[in-house]
Design a protein around this motif. Structure first.
Motif, mmCIF file in Angstrom:
data_model
loop_
_atom_site.group_PDB
_atom_site.id
_atom_site.type_symbol
_atom_site.label_atom_id
_atom_site.label_comp_id
_atom_site.label_asym_id
_atom_site.label_seq_id
_atom_site.Cartn_x
_atom_site.Cartn_y
_atom_site.Cartn_z
ATOM 1 N N ARG A 37 -1.644 4.088 -5.203
ATOM 2 C CA ARG A 37 -2.068 5.057 -6.216
ATOM 3 C C ARG A 37 -3.355 5.717 -5.741
ATOM 4 N NH1 ARG A 37 -3.693 0.310 -7.130
ATOM 5 N NH2 ARG A 37 -5.783 -0.208 -7.784
ATOM 6 N N GLU A 38 -3.628 6.897 -6.255
ATOM 7 C CA GLU A 38 -4.901 7.594 -6.055
ATOM 8 C C GLU A 38 -5.412 7.514 -4.609
ATOM 9 O OE1 GLU A 38 -7.525 6.008 -9.025
ATOM 10 O OE2 GLU A 38 -6.118 6.470 -10.633
ATOM 11 N N TYR A 39 -4.550 7.872 -3.671
ATOM 12 C CA TYR A 39 -4.877 7.887 -2.231
ATOM 13 C C TYR A 39 -5.194 6.508 -1.673
ATOM 14 C CZ TYR A 39 -5.175 12.808 -3.352
ATOM 15 O OH TYR A 39 -4.900 14.053 -3.807
ATOM 16 N N LEU A 40 -4.751 5.477 -2.350
ATOM 17 C CA LEU A 40 -4.941 4.109 -1.880
ATOM 18 C C LEU A 40 -3.651 3.626 -1.222
ATOM 19 C CD1 LEU A 40 -6.795 1.611 -1.805
ATOM 20 C CD2 LEU A 40 -5.858 0.966 -4.032
ATOM 21 N N TRP A 41 -3.768 3.183 0.027
ATOM 22 C CA TRP A 41 -2.627 2.729 0.823
ATOM 23 C C TRP A 41 -2.815 1.263 1.174
ATOM 24 C CZ3 TRP A 41 1.419 5.971 2.108
ATOM 25 C CH2 TRP A 41 1.215 7.336 1.867
ATOM 26 N N ARG A 42 -1.729 0.525 1.141
ATOM 27 C CA ARG A 42 -1.769 -0.896 1.494
ATOM 28 C C ARG A 42 -1.127 -1.088 2.864
ATOM 29 N NH1 ARG A 42 1.568 -5.484 1.054
ATOM 30 N NH2 ARG A 42 3.312 -4.254 0.276
ATOM 31 N N PRO A 43 -1.878 -1.650 3.830
ATOM 32 C CA PRO A 43 -1.275 -1.938 5.137
ATOM 33 C C PRO A 43 -0.317 -3.114 5.021
ATOM 34 C CG PRO A 43 -3.525 -2.738 5.087
ATOM 35 C CD PRO A 43 -3.289 -2.038 3.773
#
Length: 160
Positions: free
Chosen positions: A135-141
């Motif tokens: 969400r909101e430009y948050l990325w999970r590696p």
């Protein structure tokens, strides 16, 4: 979390395109389209190659081309599942530009970064960085184990 069953033809087209531009030391990208299965997974069945400007260590998709691809996805009853793009040798991270310059910001959208301009085979995605949009430009590696479990290259499991 969804699994992704990838047709070998999609991987082959992806590799050929990315590698061709990589030989010129230019970044490039493709988009993967697929269908959601009854189980909530995705069958990745189409590699879309948008018109793009190759700017050395970055690439920009032409807006009209993106609109055409979105129209094709709609008519084929597919979802935009992932963006796959290359990075030059020695640069393997999700940049600030990578975080925001994707065609959609939808939870679960996948962003794959292929190292070294795709000079090595894409027979699996373990050499790549794989991120999932939260969400909101948050990325999970994604860790290697999760990539291995969730991204399956198997024509028999791909639903046309």
């Amino acid at each position: 979390m969804a699994n992704f069953y990838i047709a070998s033809s999609v991987l082959r087209v992806t590799e050929d395109y990315l590698r061709a531009w990589g030989r010129k030391s230019l970044e490039s990208l493709v988009l993967w389209g697929g269908r959601e299965t009854a189980e909530g997974d995705y069958s990745v069945v189409t590699c879309y190659i948008p018109k793009q400007q190759h700017l050395g260590a970055s690439v920009e998709v032409e807006e009209n081309s993106m609109q055409e691809i979105l129209s094709q996805l709609y008519h084929r009853k597919q979802a935009l599942v992932a963006q796959v793009h290359t990075h030059p040798p020695g640069i393997l991270h999700l940049s600030d530009i990578d975080r925001v310059r994707v065609p959609i910001h939808r939870e679960g959208f996948i962003h794959i970064i292929v190292p070294d301009y795709c000079t090595r085979p894409l027979d699996d995605l373990l050499r790549c960085l794989v991120y999932e949009y939260l969400r909101e430009y948050l990325w999970r590696p994604l860790a290697s184990e999760e990539i291995r479990e969730r991204f399956i290259i198997d024509d028999h499991k791909v639903e046309a």
